[in-house]
Scaffold this active site. Sequence first.
Site, PDB file in Angstrom:
ATOM      1  N   SER A   1      50.792  23.318  12.158  1.00 49.20           N
ATOM      2  CA  SER A   1      50.836  22.797  13.241  1.00 49.20           C
ATOM      3  C   SER A   1      50.251  21.453  12.804  1.00 49.20           C
ATOM      4  O   SER A   1      49.202  21.148  12.347  1.00 49.20           O
ATOM      5  CB  SER A   1      49.934  23.276  14.220  1.00 49.20           C
ATOM      6  OG  SER A   1      50.436  24.743  14.340  1.00 49.20           O
TER       7      SER A   1
ATOM      8  N   HIS B   1      56.593  31.038  13.843  1.00 45.97           N
ATOM      9  CA  HIS B   1      55.330  31.701  14.042  1.00 45.97           C
ATOM     10  C   HIS B   1      55.771  33.312  15.038  1.00 45.97           C
ATOM     11  O   HIS B   1      56.558  33.258  15.621  1.00 45.97           O
ATOM     12  CB  HIS B   1      54.579  30.899  15.264  1.00 45.97           C
ATOM     13  CG  HIS B   1      53.761  29.578  14.580  1.00 45.97           C
ATOM     14  ND1 HIS B   1      54.612  28.694  14.630  1.00 45.97           N
ATOM     15  CD2 HIS B   1      52.880  29.484  13.985  1.00 45.97           C
ATOM     16  CE1 HIS B   1      53.703  27.559  14.314  1.00 45.97           C
ATOM     17  NE2 HIS B   1      52.788  28.306  13.560  1.00 45.97           N
TER      18      HIS B   1
ATOM     19  N   HIS C   1      45.310  23.651  22.792  1.00 42.54           N
ATOM     20  CA  HIS C   1      46.271  23.437  21.934  1.00 42.54           C
ATOM     21  C   HIS C   1      46.536  21.827  21.540  1.00 42.54           C
ATOM     22  O   HIS C   1      46.785  21.303  20.506  1.00 42.54           O
ATOM     23  CB  HIS C   1      47.828  24.006  22.175  1.00 42.54           C
ATOM     24  CG  HIS C   1      48.765  23.876  21.278  1.00 42.54           C
ATOM     25  ND1 HIS C   1      48.790  24.412  20.063  1.00 42.54           N
ATOM     26  CD2 HIS C   1      50.230  23.537  21.499  1.00 42.54           C
ATOM     27  CE1 HIS C   1      49.960  24.331  19.435  1.00 42.54           C
ATOM     28  NE2 HIS C   1      50.572  23.535  20.141  1.00 42.54           N
TER      29      HIS C   1
ATOM     30  N   GLU D   1      56.018  32.930  18.588  1.00 50.73           N
ATOM     31  CA  GLU D   1      57.165  32.584  19.323  1.00 50.73           C
ATOM     32  C   GLU D   1      58.062  33.695  19.761  1.00 50.73           C
ATOM     33  O   GLU D   1      59.030  33.567  20.463  1.00 50.73           O
ATOM     34  CB  GLU D   1      57.767  31.522  18.313  1.00 50.73           C
ATOM     35  CG  GLU D   1      56.944  30.089  18.148  1.00 50.73           C
ATOM     36  CD  GLU D   1      57.663  29.371  17.075  1.00 50.73           C
ATOM     37  OE1 GLU D   1      58.851  29.200  17.227  1.00 50.73           O
ATOM     38  OE2 GLU D   1      57.113  29.151  16.108  1.00 50.73           O
TER      39      GLU D   1
END
Length: 253
Positions: free
Chosen positions: A24, A72, A229, A75
């Site tokens: 990320s 991921h 996030h 997801e």
Amino acid sequence: MTAAERYLRRRLPVLPDTVVVLGSGLGEADLGRESARVPYARVPGFPRPRVPGHPGALSMVGRTAVLRGRIHYYEGHALEEVVEPVRTLARLGARTLILTNAAGGIAAGLKPGDLMGIVDHLNLMGANPLRGAPRFADLTEVYDVDLLRRAERVARGLGFRLKKGVYAAVAGPSYETPAEVRMLKRLGADAVGMSTVPEAIAAAHAGMKVLALSLIANRAAGAGRPVSHAEVLVRAKAAGARTAALLRGILRG
Ligand code: HPA
């Protein structure tokens, strides 16, 4: 041979000996001159990241395959799909895997902006990428001691200390509750995240050497401020240049 292997054998200028997975906020890290960039969408059977704005691509830098855009579990992909790119590259001959991620710091010494080399993990995802075929794998030493030493040496040369610790992988995508973070601490976790462990397990099973680096993006929940996030991504991007410098140094040997 799978369709993905066949396609990449034709498409890549050289076959990779090393794979880097960028986590990320690190997807655009500059690891050197790229000789090819292949969108995941072109590779038959490759899963597609479902996070908007990160279509996923494989770049070649020397003999390193750089996976930009991780798949991921949160997801909605099966772990089989999550590990498919790494497995494919292992089948093409890659023997070393370097994983990166953004994680929440649990141990007192881990502050946002720190980089942590993973020495061991807790798989708390409730799933395992080797499920299905009876694939038993010894996980006594998933993370290669010599690669970690090399990473520590490169970090010192760049003027910072690479911390070390145990990474707990959770399924996500919600962040933890403060009670869960207290639990993780008692279980021996120094940092927590939602990735990396599936690829590390698949790589261990494939006999690859694994190095995994966590960028500490935030203090895990319960430290007085909410976890966001957006903030995780901002922190990871801010540390991107240093992380890229570390990766370039490690790849140079
Ligand atoms: N928890 C889980 N995953 C994460 C975190 C966190 O605090 N920060 C970045 N990824």
